[in-house]
Structures are given as structure tokens and as C-alpha cells.
Design an enzyme around this catalytic site. Structure first.
Site, short mmCIF file in Angstrom:
data_model
loop_
_atom_site.label_atom_id
_atom_site.label_comp_id
_atom_site.label_asym_id
_atom_site.label_seq_id
_atom_site.Cartn_x
_atom_site.Cartn_y
_atom_site.Cartn_z
N TYR A 1 0.82 -1.22 0.00
CA TYR A 1 0.00 0.00 0.00
C TYR A 1 0.85 1.26 0.00
CZ TYR A 1 1.50 -0.09 4.82
OH TYR A 1 2.29 -0.11 5.93
N GLY A 2 2.16 1.09 0.06
CA GLY A 2 3.03 2.26 0.25
C GLY A 2 4.09 2.36 -0.82
N THR A 3 5.32 2.44 -0.38
CA THR A 3 6.44 2.71 -1.29
C THR A 3 6.77 1.53 -2.20
OG1 THR A 3 8.03 2.02 0.37
CG2 THR A 3 7.47 4.36 0.31
N LEU A 4 6.15 0.36 -1.95
CA LEU A 4 6.40 -0.79 -2.84
C LEU A 4 5.50 -0.78 -4.07
CD1 LEU A 4 6.85 -3.60 -0.16
CD2 LEU A 4 8.57 -2.95 -1.86
N GLU B 1 11.41 -4.13 5.17
CA GLU B 1 10.44 -3.51 6.09
C GLU B 1 10.86 -3.66 7.55
OE1 GLU B 1 8.69 -1.66 4.59
OE2 GLU B 1 8.39 -2.50 2.61
N1 PCA Z 1 6.31 -0.38 2.11
C1 PCA Z 1 5.32 -1.38 2.35
C2 PCA Z 1 4.79 -1.02 3.69
C3 PCA Z 1 4.88 0.45 3.72
C4 PCA Z 1 5.91 0.76 2.73
O1 PCA Z 1 6.30 1.86 2.39
C5 PCA Z 1 4.25 -1.32 1.30
O2 PCA Z 1 4.40 -0.63 0.31
O3 PCA Z 1 3.22 -1.98 1.50
#
Ligand code: PCA
Length: 161
Positions: free
Chosen positions: A9-12, A84
Site C-alpha cells: 500500500y506504500g512505497t512498494l 520492512e
Molecule cells: N512499504 C510497504 C509497507 C509500507 C511501505 O512503504 C508497502 O508498500 O506496502
């Protein structure tokens, strides 16, 4: 070990600063299953000195959060755990995600903050994270961080845990 679903949900996500991690074959293999949304509501906040996105383990609050589901092998799951900092920072947890448009619900792993400072619940909640979104809180990558600053102090409860 077989394949596992991971909801990111984030930077991935595609177009975000750590997406290269999940596409790098040296880390293992990953296949995009589809875009998805959490079935439950969660607070998705941007926190710490480094503007890091965190899904807080506080279901029922916040919004249905947008992300992507990947089917990954064991090697990639280990690589993601390392990125993570599971279980020191994020805790790899179970969430249900609904594949869009209006598709099936899949059980996934996702990296959540399970122990966190209560102040984080007062931050604005996002639905669809972008590092360069209108919030103006651009993600600070690991290599640009201050080695003298302990990230856990920003987000974890005082006195351990
Ligand atoms: N990376 C993981 C968890 C939060 C982040 O930045 C993601 O993208 O789900």
C-alpha cells in the site's frame, strides 16, 4: 515453500520509491495479481522524520486503503521482511484485500505497525498513497537518512514494545 500473497500500500507500489525491490529478480520472484482495496478500514498515515507510510493495526478506523496484491515466492517474502525491518518496525500481518474491479477477496500478508504511539492516530488518514502526493510529505529513502536518528523513536510507544 509455495507462493504467498502480499498486499502493498506504500512505497512498494508501482511508481513509488521502493517498487524496484519487488521487481528485482535477485530478491526472488513476484507477480502482480491486481490492484486491490482492504476489506476493512485502516488508518494509513505518513509519519516519522522520514515521511514513511504506515498502515496502523487499528481496524475499523480510517478508510479502505488502495494497494496492489503480488504473488511472491519465499525468497521475495524474506527480502521484503528485510526491507520492512519485520518484526522490529513493521509486523507482517494478515489482511483481507478485495481485488478490483469488484473481484474476489484474497487473504494477504501486509506490513503493518502493530505497536505505535497513540499520537499517530491523530494524523490525517490517506486512501491511496503516493510519495509525491498533495500532502507534500515526500518519502525520505534509507540512504538519505540521519544515522544518528533512530526511526523507532518516532513511531513506537515509549518504553519499548
Ligand atoms: N512499504 C510497504 C509497507 C509500507 C511501505 O512503504 C508497502 O508498500 O506496502
Amino acid at each position: 515453500m509455495g507462493s504467498e500473497n502480499v498486499f502493498v500500500y506504500g512505497t512498494l507500489k508501482r511508481g513509488e520509491p521502493n517498487h524496484h525491490w519487488i521487481t528485482n529478480p535477485c530478491n526472488g520472484s513476484a507477480r502482480l495479481v491486481g490492484v486491490a482495496q482492504t476489506v476493512e478500514l485502516y488508518p494509513l498515515v505518513i509519519a516519522s522524520k522520514y515521511n514513511i507510510p504506515f498502515l496502523l493495526h487499528h481496524p475499523g478506523h480510517g478508510h479502505a486503503v488502495s494497494g496492489e496484491v503480488y504473488s511472491v515466492d519465499g525468497a521475495m517474502l524474506c527480502s521484503l521482511d528485510a526491507l520492512e525491518d519485520h518484526p522490529r518496525l513493521y509486523a507482517r500481518s494478515r489482511v483481507a484485500a478485495r481485488l478490483l474491479p469488484a473481484g474476489e477477496t484474497v487473504a494477504c500478508w501486509a506490513y503493518l505497525l502493530t505497536a505505535f504511539r497513540p499520537e499517530l492516530l491523530a494524523l490525517p488518514c490517506h486512501t491511496d498513497y503516493r510519495s509525491s502526493g498533495p500532502h507534500g510529505l515526500e518519502y525520505c529513502e534509507g540512504r538519505s537518512r540521519d544515522p544518528g536518528h533512530e526511526l523507532l523513536w518516532d513511531v513506537k510507544p515509549r518504553g519499548g514494545a
